[in-house]
Design an enzyme around this catalytic site. Structure first.
Site, PDB file in Angstrom:
ATOM      1  N   ARG A  10       0.832  -1.204   0.000  1.00 12.98           N
ATOM      2  CA  ARG A  10       0.000   0.000   0.000  1.00 12.98           C
ATOM      3  C   ARG A  10       0.866   1.254   0.000  1.00 12.98           C
ATOM      4  O   ARG A  10       0.503   2.263  -0.623  1.00 12.98           O
ATOM      5  CB  ARG A  10      -0.955  -0.025   1.194  1.00 12.98           C
ATOM      6  CG  ARG A  10      -2.024  -1.128   1.053  1.00 12.98           C
ATOM      7  CD  ARG A  10      -2.913  -1.200   2.241  1.00 12.98           C
ATOM      8  NE  ARG A  10      -3.653   0.015   2.487  1.00 12.98           N
ATOM      9  CZ  ARG A  10      -4.292   0.249   3.635  1.00 12.98           C
ATOM     10  NH1 ARG A  10      -4.244  -0.667   4.603  1.00 12.98           N
ATOM     11  NH2 ARG A  10      -4.950   1.363   3.827  1.00 12.98           N
TER      12      ARG A  10
ATOM     13  N   VAL B 145      -4.604   6.587   5.259  1.00 10.12           N
ATOM     14  CA  VAL B 145      -3.192   6.513   5.662  1.00 10.12           C
ATOM     15  C   VAL B 145      -2.275   6.961   4.520  1.00 10.12           C
ATOM     16  O   VAL B 145      -1.065   6.886   4.649  1.00 10.12           O
ATOM     17  CB  VAL B 145      -2.871   5.079   6.142  1.00 10.12           C
ATOM     18  CG1 VAL B 145      -3.600   4.773   7.443  1.00 10.12           C
ATOM     19  CG2 VAL B 145      -3.194   4.029   5.077  1.00 10.12           C
TER      20      VAL B 145
ATOM     21  N   HIS C 117      -6.111   7.595  11.844  1.00  7.48           N
ATOM     22  CA  HIS C 117      -5.755   6.167  11.791  1.00  7.48           C
ATOM     23  C   HIS C 117      -4.293   5.961  11.388  1.00  7.48           C
ATOM     24  O   HIS C 117      -3.906   4.872  10.954  1.00  7.48           O
ATOM     25  CB  HIS C 117      -6.684   5.417  10.829  1.00  7.48           C
ATOM     26  CG  HIS C 117      -8.097   5.338  11.325  1.00  7.48           C
ATOM     27  ND1 HIS C 117      -9.150   5.019  10.506  1.00  7.48           N
ATOM     28  CD2 HIS C 117      -8.633   5.549  12.543  1.00  7.48           C
ATOM     29  CE1 HIS C 117     -10.275   5.034  11.200  1.00  7.48           C
ATOM     30  NE2 HIS C 117      -9.991   5.354  12.442  1.00  7.48           N
TER      31      HIS C 117
ATOM     32  N   CYS D 132       8.026   2.172  17.095  1.00  7.31           N
ATOM     33  CA  CYS D 132       8.599   1.069  17.880  1.00  7.31           C
ATOM     34  C   CYS D 132       7.627   0.750  19.022  1.00  7.31           C
ATOM     35  O   CYS D 132       7.370   1.609  19.873  1.00  7.31           O
ATOM     36  CB  CYS D 132       9.959   1.456  18.470  1.00  7.31           C
ATOM     37  SG  CYS D 132      10.606   0.186  19.590  1.00  7.31           S
TER      38      CYS D 132
ATOM     39  N   CYS E 291       9.548   1.007  22.658  1.00  8.64           N
ATOM     40  CA  CYS E 291       9.891   2.264  23.353  1.00  8.64           C
ATOM     41  C   CYS E 291       9.027   3.449  22.912  1.00  8.64           C
ATOM     42  O   CYS E 291       9.158   4.537  23.477  1.00  8.64           O
ATOM     43  CB  CYS E 291      11.368   2.586  23.125  1.00  8.64           C
ATOM     44  SG  CYS E 291      11.722   3.168  21.460  1.00  8.64           S
TER      45      CYS E 291
ATOM     46  N   LEU F 173     -20.148   8.673  -3.002  1.00  9.68           N
ATOM     47  CA  LEU F 173     -20.572   8.076  -4.286  1.00  9.68           C
ATOM     48  C   LEU F 173     -22.002   7.570  -4.170  1.00  9.68           C
ATOM     49  O   LEU F 173     -22.797   7.683  -5.106  1.00  9.68           O
ATOM     50  CB  LEU F 173     -19.636   6.920  -4.652  1.00  9.68           C
ATOM     51  CG  LEU F 173     -19.835   6.249  -6.002  1.00  9.68           C
ATOM     52  CD1 LEU F 173     -19.559   7.232  -7.141  1.00  9.68           C
ATOM     53  CD2 LEU F 173     -18.926   5.019  -6.137  1.00  9.68           C
TER      54      LEU F 173
HETATM   55  C1  BV8 Z   1     -11.468   1.852  18.851  1.00 10.01           C
HETATM   56  C2  BV8 Z   1      -6.110   1.852   9.460  1.00 10.01           C
HETATM   57  C3  BV8 Z   1     -11.403   2.170  21.258  1.00 10.01           C
HETATM   58  C4  BV8 Z   1      -5.636   0.577   8.926  1.00 10.01           C
HETATM   59  C5  BV8 Z   1      -8.446   1.530  10.109  1.00 10.01           C
HETATM   60  C6  BV8 Z   1     -18.925   0.841  18.196  1.00 10.01           C
HETATM   61  C7  BV8 Z   1     -19.771  -0.013  17.540  1.00 10.01           C
HETATM   62  C8  BV8 Z   1     -19.229  -1.129  16.840  1.00 10.01           C
HETATM   63  C9  BV8 Z   1     -17.847  -1.381  16.776  1.00 10.01           C
HETATM   64  C10 BV8 Z   1     -17.013  -0.532  17.427  1.00 10.01           C
HETATM   65  C11 BV8 Z   1     -17.544   0.568  18.148  1.00 10.01           C
HETATM   66  N1  BV8 Z   1     -16.494   1.237  18.690  1.00 10.01           N
HETATM   67  C12 BV8 Z   1     -15.329   0.583  18.344  1.00 10.01           C
HETATM   68  C13 BV8 Z   1     -15.627  -0.490  17.571  1.00 10.01           C
HETATM   69  C14 BV8 Z   1     -14.671  -1.428  17.005  1.00 10.01           C
HETATM   70  C15 BV8 Z   1     -14.050  -0.936  15.682  1.00 10.01           C
HETATM   71  C16 BV8 Z   1     -15.106  -0.802  14.628  1.00 10.01           C
HETATM   72  O1  BV8 Z   1     -15.615   0.260  14.352  1.00 10.01           O
HETATM   73  N2  BV8 Z   1     -15.412  -1.948  14.021  1.00 10.01           N
HETATM   74  C17 BV8 Z   1     -16.375  -1.916  12.891  1.00 10.01           C
HETATM   75  C18 BV8 Z   1     -15.808  -2.775  11.783  1.00 10.01           C
HETATM   76  C19 BV8 Z   1     -17.713  -2.373  13.331  1.00 10.01           C
HETATM   77  N3  BV8 Z   1     -13.344   0.325  15.854  1.00 10.01           N
HETATM   78  C20 BV8 Z   1     -12.068   0.277  16.319  1.00 10.01           C
HETATM   79  O2  BV8 Z   1     -11.492  -0.748  16.634  1.00 10.01           O
HETATM   80  C21 BV8 Z   1     -11.356   1.616  16.449  1.00 10.01           C
HETATM   81  N4  BV8 Z   1     -10.730   1.724  17.733  1.00 10.01           N
HETATM   82  O3  BV8 Z   1     -12.670   1.862  18.825  1.00 10.01           O
HETATM   83  O4  BV8 Z   1     -10.697   2.008  20.004  1.00 10.01           O
HETATM   84  C22 BV8 Z   1     -12.073   3.522  21.301  1.00 10.01           C
HETATM   85  C23 BV8 Z   1     -13.399   3.650  21.668  1.00 10.01           C
HETATM   86  C24 BV8 Z   1     -13.993   4.913  21.753  1.00 10.01           C
HETATM   87  C25 BV8 Z   1     -13.331   6.080  21.443  1.00 10.01           C
HETATM   88  C26 BV8 Z   1     -12.023   5.915  21.064  1.00 10.01           C
HETATM   89  C27 BV8 Z   1     -11.403   4.628  20.977  1.00 10.01           C
HETATM   90  C28 BV8 Z   1     -10.186   1.731  15.447  1.00 10.01           C
HETATM   91  C29 BV8 Z   1     -10.660   1.691  14.073  1.00 10.01           C
HETATM   92  C30 BV8 Z   1      -9.506   2.032  13.128  1.00 10.01           C
HETATM   93  C31 BV8 Z   1      -9.029   0.807  12.391  1.00 10.01           C
HETATM   94  N5  BV8 Z   1      -8.084   1.182  11.333  1.00 10.01           N
HETATM   95  N6  BV8 Z   1      -7.524   1.947   9.164  1.00 10.01           N
HETATM   96  C32 BV8 Z   1      -5.589   0.586   7.418  1.00 10.01           C
HETATM   97  O5  BV8 Z   1      -5.937   1.579   6.774  1.00 10.01           O
HETATM   98  O6  BV8 Z   1      -5.151  -0.460   6.952  1.00 10.01           O
HETATM   99  S1  BV8 Z   1     -10.126   1.520   9.683  1.00 10.01           S
HETATM  100  C33 BV8 Z   1     -10.132   1.589   7.949  1.00 10.01           C
HETATM  101  O7  BV8 Z   1     -11.394   1.104   7.579  1.00 10.01           O
HETATM  102  C34 BV8 Z   1     -10.059   2.993   7.360  1.00 10.01           C
HETATM  103  O8  BV8 Z   1      -9.149   3.819   8.011  1.00 10.01           O
HETATM  104  C35 BV8 Z   1     -11.497   3.471   7.533  1.00 10.01           C
HETATM  105  O9  BV8 Z   1     -11.682   3.973   8.830  1.00 10.01           O
HETATM  106  C36 BV8 Z   1     -12.274   2.192   7.413  1.00 10.01           C
HETATM  107  C37 BV8 Z   1     -12.747   2.068   6.024  1.00 10.01           C
HETATM  108  O10 BV8 Z   1     -13.780   2.890   5.838  1.00 10.01           O
HETATM  109  P1  BV8 Z   1     -13.884   3.896   4.591  1.00 10.01           P
HETATM  110  O11 BV8 Z   1     -12.660   4.766   4.548  1.00 10.01           O
HETATM  111  O12 BV8 Z   1     -15.199   4.508   4.714  1.00 10.01           O
HETATM  112  O13 BV8 Z   1     -13.773   2.934   3.296  1.00 10.01           O
HETATM  113  P2  BV8 Z   1     -14.910   1.953   2.714  1.00 10.01           P
HETATM  114  O14 BV8 Z   1     -14.247   1.162   1.677  1.00 10.01           O
HETATM  115  O15 BV8 Z   1     -15.633   1.267   3.814  1.00 10.01           O
HETATM  116  O16 BV8 Z   1     -15.983   2.956   2.041  1.00 10.01           O
HETATM  117  C38 BV8 Z   1     -15.583   3.785   0.983  1.00 10.01           C
HETATM  118  C39 BV8 Z   1     -16.755   4.741   0.742  1.00 10.01           C
HETATM  119  O17 BV8 Z   1     -16.375   5.635  -0.305  1.00 10.01           O
HETATM  120  C40 BV8 Z   1     -18.040   4.023   0.294  1.00 10.01           C
HETATM  121  O18 BV8 Z   1     -19.156   4.608   0.974  1.00 10.01           O
HETATM  122  C41 BV8 Z   1     -18.119   4.333  -1.218  1.00 10.01           C
HETATM  123  O19 BV8 Z   1     -19.441   4.526  -1.633  1.00 10.01           O
HETATM  124  C42 BV8 Z   1     -17.382   5.673  -1.279  1.00 10.01           C
HETATM  125  N7  BV8 Z   1     -16.702   5.880  -2.578  1.00 10.01           N
HETATM  126  C43 BV8 Z   1     -16.060   4.944  -3.341  1.00 10.01           C
HETATM  127  N8  BV8 Z   1     -15.549   5.533  -4.458  1.00 10.01           N
HETATM  128  C44 BV8 Z   1     -15.867   6.870  -4.362  1.00 10.01           C
HETATM  129  C45 BV8 Z   1     -16.588   7.087  -3.140  1.00 10.01           C
HETATM  130  N9  BV8 Z   1     -17.065   8.292  -2.774  1.00 10.01           N
HETATM  131  C46 BV8 Z   1     -16.815   9.335  -3.626  1.00 10.01           C
HETATM  132  N10 BV8 Z   1     -16.108   9.203  -4.803  1.00 10.01           N
HETATM  133  C47 BV8 Z   1     -15.639   7.997  -5.204  1.00 10.01           C
HETATM  134  N11 BV8 Z   1     -14.978   7.886  -6.342  1.00 10.01           N
END
Ligand code: BV8
Length: 231
Positions: A56, A90, A106, A114, A117, A199
């Site tokens: 990536r 990212v 994110h 690290c 540390c 989208l």
């Molecule tokens: C946490 C880095 C404690 C890695 C990422 C409450 C309810 C349920 C679950 C949870 C909850 N609270 C916490 C959770 C757990 C979890 C979570 O949400 N799970 C989900 C799956 C249910 N969350 C966590 O673990 C988070 N940490 O909660 O810690 C805490 C609690 C409270 C307060 C603070 C902390 C950490 C989550 C972060 C994980 N890391 N990324 C990497 O990138 O590899 S998440 C990663 O996936 C992305 O960063 C992004 O956040 C997510 C993807 O989503 P999108 O970016 O929206 O992408 P997606 O493909 O889904 O959608 C694309 C959209 O674009 C579509 O709608 C499409 O229509 C549109 N589109 C496409 N093409 C176009 C377009 N729009 C316009 N033009 C186009 N051309």
């Protein structure tokens, strides 16, 4: 100055050739979140995770900011607007488009961390599981990315900006991942106007005051032109 907080997701970088997560050709089609985007997956097989992020990182290097990234940088440059971009992405396309005020909640492909540390440094092009930390010399290096189950970065600053905003805009995100997916509720509870540019309707589309749907490179420049045309 009108205060605008803009949340962006993978959709804003899709037309720059960066794959999204949940689309039919999305990243999560080929990779299990548990294997490549959790601390547990990293401790099980760090080489697999480094391979995932090295690929990536290489893809992000050759990608170019698109008209949506450029339009947001133009809006930020207008003295009438105080713009903060909170990105889940990212990649570094917002910065390469000229945006200054960007929070990577994110993490970033271009940072290394690290986990022994806490030292941070610019990520080498290719990271491996045998890399050692330039500060403590231990082989405990990981991409500086927030994985599932980990606390996103700068949450206090983000929540404060959301509550103090005049407008919250969500661009190119499906609204499935928290806490980012909860920002629209937080903004609404703080009396902030909310707008979705995506989208297609996102999971939380009914929570927004206004929604416009279409490719980011069309609907984002159009929205910015309208804002900048206002007296
Ligand atoms: C946490 C880095 C404690 C890695 C990422 C409450 C309810 C349920 C679950 C949870 C909850 N609270 C916490 C959770 C757990 C979890 C979570 O949400 N799970 C989900 C799956 C249910 N969350 C966590 O673990 C988070 N940490 O909660 O810690 C805490 C609690 C409270 C307060 C603070 C902390 C950490 C989550 C972060 C994980 N890391 N990324 C990497 O990138 O590899 S998440 C990663 O996936 C992305 O960063 C992004 O956040 C997510 C993807 O989503 P999108 O970016 O929206 O992408 P997606 O493909 O889904 O959608 C694309 C959209 O674009 C579509 O709608 C499409 O229509 C549109 N589109 C496409 N093409 C176009 C377009 N729009 C316009 N033009 C186009 N051309």
């Amino acid at each position: 100055m009108a205060k605008i907080v803009i949340l962006t997701g993978a959709g804003i970088s899709a037309e720059s050739g960066i794959r999204t997560f949940r689309a039919s050709d999305g990243l999560w089609e080929e990779h299990r979140i548990d294997d490549v985007a959790t601390p547990e997956g990293f401790s099980r097989d760090p080489a697999l995770v480094h391979e995932f992020y090295n690929a990536r990182r290489a893809a992000a290097r050759v990608a170019q900011p698109n008209a949506a990234h450029l339009a947001l940088a133009e809006l930020e440059a207008d003295a009438r607007y105080d713009v903060l971009i909170v990105t889940q992405n990212v990649d570094d396309l917002h910065e390469r488009a000229g945006s200054q005020n960007v929070i990577h909640m994110h993490g970033s492909l271009f940072g290394a961390l690290c986990h022994a540390c806490g030292h941070r440094w610019p990520a080498p092009e290719v990271m491996t599981a045998t890399d050692s930390c330039p500060a403590c010399r231990r082989t405990a290096t990981r991409p500086d990315i927030v994985w599932f189950g980990e606390m996103p970065y700068q949450m206090e600053r983000i929540v404060a900006a959301l509550e103090d905003a005049d407008l919250f805009v969500s661009i190119g995100t499906s609204g499935n991942v928290y806490p980012a997916a909860g920002f629209v509720q937080g903004a609404t509870e703080a009396g902030v106007e909310t707008l979705e540019l995506n989208l297609e309707p996102s999971t939380g589309t009914q929570l927004f005051d206004t929604s416009h749907h279409g490719p980011a490179t069309q609907i984002v420049p159009q929205w910015v032109r309208e804002r900048l045309a206002r007296a």
